[in-house]
Enzyme design. Structure first.
Site, PDB file in Angstrom:
ATOM      1  N   PRO A  76     -68.476  71.703  36.232  1.00 28.60           N
ATOM      2  CA  PRO A  76     -69.417  71.586  35.122  1.00 28.60           C
ATOM      3  C   PRO A  76     -71.080  71.596  35.463  1.00 28.60           C
ATOM      4  O   PRO A  76     -71.235  70.789  36.322  1.00 28.60           O
ATOM      5  CB  PRO A  76     -69.120  70.035  34.687  1.00 28.60           C
ATOM      6  CG  PRO A  76     -67.769  69.657  35.368  1.00 28.60           C
ATOM      7  CD  PRO A  76     -67.701  70.476  36.662  1.00 28.60           C
ATOM      8  N   GLU A  77     -71.807  72.139  34.763  1.00 25.21           N
ATOM      9  CA  GLU A  77     -73.197  72.205  34.797  1.00 25.21           C
ATOM     10  C   GLU A  77     -73.967  71.390  33.609  1.00 25.21           C
ATOM     11  O   GLU A  77     -73.145  70.847  32.884  1.00 25.21           O
ATOM     12  CB  GLU A  77     -73.818  73.751  35.064  1.00 25.21           C
ATOM     13  CG  GLU A  77     -72.760  74.549  36.040  1.00 25.21           C
ATOM     14  CD  GLU A  77     -73.474  75.936  36.310  1.00 25.21           C
ATOM     15  OE1 GLU A  77     -74.646  76.151  35.965  1.00 25.21           O
ATOM     16  OE2 GLU A  77     -72.582  76.858  36.539  1.00 25.21           O
ATOM     17  N   LYS A 127     -76.928  66.004  35.931  1.00 26.01           N
ATOM     18  CA  LYS A 127     -75.549  66.361  35.727  1.00 26.01           C
ATOM     19  C   LYS A 127     -74.632  64.994  35.902  1.00 26.01           C
ATOM     20  O   LYS A 127     -73.503  65.109  35.928  1.00 26.01           O
ATOM     21  CB  LYS A 127     -74.813  67.329  36.647  1.00 26.01           C
ATOM     22  CG  LYS A 127     -75.354  68.809  36.818  1.00 26.01           C
ATOM     23  CD  LYS A 127     -74.697  69.854  37.516  1.00 26.01           C
ATOM     24  CE  LYS A 127     -75.091  70.221  38.670  1.00 26.01           C
ATOM     25  NZ  LYS A 127     -74.555  71.248  39.286  1.00 26.01           N
ATOM     26  N   ARG A 155     -92.754  79.397  47.787  1.00 25.44           N
ATOM     27  CA  ARG A 155     -91.330  79.589  48.376  1.00 25.44           C
ATOM     28  C   ARG A 155     -91.131  81.050  48.678  1.00 25.44           C
ATOM     29  O   ARG A 155     -91.185  81.850  47.898  1.00 25.44           O
ATOM     30  CB  ARG A 155     -90.289  78.920  47.403  1.00 25.44           C
ATOM     31  CG  ARG A 155     -90.668  77.366  47.404  1.00 25.44           C
ATOM     32  CD  ARG A 155     -89.981  76.534  46.276  1.00 25.44           C
ATOM     33  NE  ARG A 155     -90.955  75.499  46.044  1.00 25.44           N
ATOM     34  CZ  ARG A 155     -91.090  74.345  46.720  1.00 25.44           C
ATOM     35  NH1 ARG A 155     -90.089  74.410  47.616  1.00 25.44           N
ATOM     36  NH2 ARG A 155     -91.895  73.269  46.370  1.00 25.44           N
ATOM     37  N   ARG A 199     -72.344  81.879  47.692  1.00 24.75           N
ATOM     38  CA  ARG A 199     -72.044  81.964  46.146  1.00 24.75           C
ATOM     39  C   ARG A 199     -71.938  83.296  45.614  1.00 24.75           C
ATOM     40  O   ARG A 199     -72.906  84.222  45.927  1.00 24.75           O
ATOM     41  CB  ARG A 199     -73.114  81.311  45.250  1.00 24.75           C
ATOM     42  CG  ARG A 199     -73.515  79.868  45.716  1.00 24.75           C
ATOM     43  CD  ARG A 199     -72.593  78.878  45.937  1.00 24.75           C
ATOM     44  NE  ARG A 199     -72.158  78.492  44.434  1.00 24.75           N
ATOM     45  CZ  ARG A 199     -72.641  77.397  43.704  1.00 24.75           C
ATOM     46  NH1 ARG A 199     -73.903  76.739  44.464  1.00 24.75           N
ATOM     47  NH2 ARG A 199     -72.197  77.120  42.643  1.00 24.75           N
TER      48      ARG A 199
END
Ligand SMILES: [Zn+2]
Length: 287
Positions: free
Chosen positions: A2-3, A59, A168, A277
């Site tokens: 779940p996001e 979340k 970044r 991922r």
């Protein structure tokens, strides 16, 4: 997993049912799912909790208790909330039992409300967690992490996002997955946001141009809000507060569609790995 859109859907479902109800009984079947405080304090604090509202912190689902004034002269106790993280496979299901029912497998917590309804936390893989306390207390004790801005409540402006990206060097998808930069985004929506902005997930943050950042800043809330409107995405375990599946899966442009034609240019979508991922993208449309 779940996001944010899935969690928001659960929050909305519970928000229609829980406020002003109180918890009359607590069955804690897996005390090791409680991260804070101890088992006995958790049960004692939950019992009698009068629910004020249901909210979300990244979340985390927050079932907030009302402020309790023991005596009018005494200072009110800080508001305690039940925080639930669904982990990889968790569900938080509200139901009205039609008589005695067997407990669903992998139920770790079940509470009964004063109207007879039940709320059950079910999590087969047990990456989720439960905690009880005020938000400040749980942040202070590092039970809750410090999160970046919320894409629904306070999405970063293009200017804010660009200033941060320029600092970044990691790939933009890994930036989107970092909960301390932006809260609530996981693998599905990180891929969808990169496609929506037409930016390669592999692009290093510091190389993003200003006009690309404008697209990215717009894509973040657009994708997340569209998914919220569809009730989230169900692949396997995810269900909303009453057990329904999310419908956003039909609208996914890239995630889970490797090898299928790009919705824009028609070329087959590519698949790669980023930070371990799986990552799906269009090699032509996303630069
Ligand atoms: Zn394409």
């Amino acid at each position: 997993m779940p996001e944010l859109p899935e969690v928001q859907t659960v929050v909305a479902g519970l928000g229609r049912r829980l406020p002003s109800r109180s918890i009359v009984s607590v069955e804690l079947l897996r005390p090791d799912m409680v991260r804070y405080p101890g088992k006995n304090q958790f049960i004692a604090g939950l019992k009698g909790l009068v629910i004020a509202y249901v909210g979300r912190y990244g979340k985390y689902i927050e079932i907030a208790g009302r402020e309790q004034r023991v005596m009018s002269a005494a200072p009110s106790r800080p508001q305690a909330s039940l925080f639930v993280h669904l982990g990889m496979s968790g569900k938080l299901i509200w139901a009205v039992p039609k008589g005695p029912a067997a407990l669903e497998k992998h139920t770790h917590l079940k509470v009964t409300l004063d109207d007879g309804a039940t709320l059950s936390f079910v999590d087969p893989r047990r990456f989720g967690m439960l905690a009880l306390g005020s938000r400040e207390e749980l942040l202070e004790s590092a039970v809750l992490p410090r999160l970046g801005p919320d894409p629904v409540v306070s999405p970063p402006s293009a200017g804010e996002l660009w200033a941060d990206l320029m600092q970044r060097r990691r790939p933009v998808k890994l930036y989107l997955l970092d909960q301390t930069r932006i809260a609530g985004i996981g693998n599905i929506y990180a891929d969808e946001i990169c496609f929506d902005a037409r930016i390669s997930p592999f692009r290093l943050c510091a190389t993003i141009r200003r006009k690309e950042c404008v697209r990215l800043a717009a894509a973040i809330p657009r994708v997340i809000l569209a998914a919220v409107a569809a009730g989230g995405t169900t692949f396997r375990d995810y269900r909303d507060a009453v057990g329904n599946r999310g419908q956003f899966g039909q609208q996914l442009a890239v995630y889970g569609r490797a090898g299928e034609p790009c919705v824009d240019c028609g070329l087959p979508l590519s698949f790669g790995r980023l930070g371990g991922r799986g990552t799906t993208f269009c090699g032509k449309c996303q630069r």
